[in-house]
Design an enzyme around this catalytic site. Structure first.
Site, mmCIF file in Angstrom:
data_model
loop_
_atom_site.group_PDB
_atom_site.id
_atom_site.type_symbol
_atom_site.label_atom_id
_atom_site.label_comp_id
_atom_site.label_asym_id
_atom_site.label_seq_id
_atom_site.Cartn_x
_atom_site.Cartn_y
_atom_site.Cartn_z
ATOM 1 N N ASP A 134 3.193 -30.560 -2.584
ATOM 2 C CA ASP A 134 3.096 -29.749 -3.833
ATOM 3 C C ASP A 134 4.323 -28.681 -3.706
ATOM 4 O O ASP A 134 4.135 -27.712 -3.042
ATOM 5 C CB ASP A 134 1.875 -29.094 -4.078
ATOM 6 N N ARG A 136 5.410 -26.719 -6.134
ATOM 7 C CA ARG A 136 5.517 -25.936 -7.230
ATOM 8 C C ARG A 136 5.443 -24.386 -6.768
ATOM 9 O O ARG A 136 4.715 -23.957 -5.932
ATOM 10 C CB ARG A 136 4.173 -26.236 -8.087
#
Length: 209
Positions: A134, A136
């Site tokens: 991930d 982000r």
């Protein structure tokens, strides 16, 4: 806002009439920004009664397949529709963040789908492509909230990483508000990975066979 995060500023605000998932309509306040650190065109939608304390806020990462095309491989589209309804009722902001595929981009997300079809889960597929599970970073969300004057909020969502990053940047998360569980046969493995690998707050029922 912490000194490590550069300030952003509101660029423009425009009224945006919306049709909601329950058949009702509303008018959102759509806001663009100057000075976001990644240079992408993230936007905020102000919904419902202004001045709610704390405002209900959703950080929603872009998902073209789910948000626009109704893909059942994920729960992004249903989460977006639910969030628009709930924020309209309570008052707050939806931050629409251009972070397709947990930050790896649309084409890479589609490549990850190929690997998922071969048996990898959504996290392992990303890493098999040479990306983080991930990628982000919610610095832009912190900038947007600061530009909007939001210092504390109720965070709508199931992902603990969003709350952790906001708190680390000095945003007060008064409470965390889970979204519903949008489980189908098509996204069951995806949601199980989010709950098991990503520690998302999802109480998954067993699908009948």
């Amino acid at each position: 806002m912490t000194t490590q995060v550069p300030r952003a500023h509101v660029r423009a605000e425009v009224a945006l009439p919306l049709a909601l998932d329950d058949g009702s309509t509303t008018v959102a306040r759509m806001v663009s920004f100057h000075g976001l650190v990644d240079g992408r065109e993230h936007v905020a939608l102000g919904l419902g009664p202004a001045g709610s304390h704390p405002p209900l806020v959703r950080l929603h990462s872009e998902c073209l397949t789910g948000d626009a095309f109704g893909s059942r491989r994920c729960d992004c589209g249903p989460q977006l529709a639910e969030s628009l309804l709930r924020i309209t009722a309570e008052g707050g902001w939806l931050l629409y963040l251009r972070q397709e595929g947990r930050g790896i981009g649309l084409y890479n997300k589609l490549d990850a789908y190929v690997l998922q079809d071969l048996g990898l889960d959504t996290y392992d597929a990303n890493t098999a492509l040479g990306h983080g599970a991930d990628e982000r970073d919610y610095t832009v969300a912190v900038q947007m909230l600061d530009a909007l004057g939001v210092r504390s909020l109720a965070l709508l969502g199931n992902n603990p990483d969003k709350a952790d990053q906001l708190v680390a940047a000095g945003v007060e998360v008064v409470r965390r508000v889970p979204t519903g569980v949008h489980l189908t046969e098509d996204n069951a493995r995806y949601l199980a990975a989010k709950a098991g690998r990503g520690a998302h707050a999802l109480a998954l029922p067993v699908l009948e066979t």
